[in-house]
Design an enzyme around this catalytic site. Sequence first.
Site, PDB file in Angstrom:
ATOM      1  N   SER A 142       0.996  -1.011  -0.128  1.00  0.00           N
ATOM      2  CA  SER A 142       0.069  -0.155   0.134  1.00  0.00           C
ATOM      3  C   SER A 142       0.430   1.673   0.297  1.00  0.00           C
ATOM      4  O   SER A 142       1.773   1.516   0.261  1.00  0.00           O
ATOM      5  CB  SER A 142      -1.090   0.162   1.076  1.00  0.00           C
ATOM      6  OG  SER A 142      -1.141   1.047   1.117  1.00  0.00           O
ATOM      7  N   TYR A 155      -2.609  -0.602   9.984  1.00  0.00           N
ATOM      8  CA  TYR A 155      -2.701  -1.168   8.697  1.00  0.00           C
ATOM      9  C   TYR A 155      -1.381  -0.751   7.692  1.00  0.00           C
ATOM     10  O   TYR A 155      -1.219  -1.667   7.231  1.00  0.00           O
ATOM     11  CB  TYR A 155      -4.072  -0.125   7.170  1.00  0.00           C
ATOM     12  CG  TYR A 155      -4.017  -0.755   6.184  1.00  0.00           C
ATOM     13  CD1 TYR A 155      -4.289  -2.068   6.096  1.00  0.00           C
ATOM     14  CD2 TYR A 155      -3.343   0.142   5.554  1.00  0.00           C
ATOM     15  CE1 TYR A 155      -4.243  -1.852   4.400  1.00  0.00           C
ATOM     16  CE2 TYR A 155      -3.387  -0.229   4.013  1.00  0.00           C
ATOM     17  CZ  TYR A 155      -3.762  -1.190   3.253  1.00  0.00           C
ATOM     18  OH  TYR A 155      -3.659  -1.475   1.803  1.00  0.00           O
TER      19      TYR A 155
END
Length: 249
Positions: A142, A155
């Site tokens: 990400s 995350y």
Amino acid sequence: MDAEFSKLQGKTAIVTGASSGIGLATARLLAKNGVRVGLVSRSKVVLEELSGTLPGSRALPADMTKIPQVKKMVASAQKEFGRIEILVNNAGQGYDAPVEKTNISTFRYIYDLNVIGPLAAMQAVIPVMRALGGGSIVNISSGTALMHLPGMSPYSSSKRALAGISLAARQELEADHIVVSVVYPYITLTNFEKNTIHALPVPEGTREPGGRYQPDPAEFVAQKIVAGIVSGEAEIFSHDWMKEPRSGA
């Protein structure tokens, strides 16, 4: 078929998180270019419907947080196709929480899904690829792994861990001609945000650096992923500006 992806024709791939978003777009693009695709997610019904639209594909339902299911899924793919040349570890989920308010049990679940599941899939496919003389593993990290964003450490840290595993494995498996790459998507037009677990509202402006860039379609990221399979690059960024470390501002 796209000329740049012609070398993929006839190969077999596993794509996790294939029922929607980036995984779905990637599965479709691979199938369009003659790749037989093992479609992985928890929803057997959705996968079977999708499989009916993608020639040569197979539904391989599995919960990526359950190691026995991951191993069974890879074994089923090998039995169905006879070979596995490509693994795209895309399944994942967001969890936004300040460090002080991070729920340990929730974080463990996210880590199992975003890191341990992909690692287990890699461990299962490596011997298969080695026996074939090589293969390609692409792990979807990400853009948040490249930043320091308040409220998003659970995350982003999981995606940093996945990137670290990917780049180490790339060196470890070089002699086996197994190419490991990591992809850093930017904000993408999928249901990801809808499915993200939120402990507290995230302050405005922390999701998009400077608010200068528009979200990407899932198909745009899929093109990056499949191009990365072909090129074998170590790190693949959705945009060149992502190569520079950024804070949340």
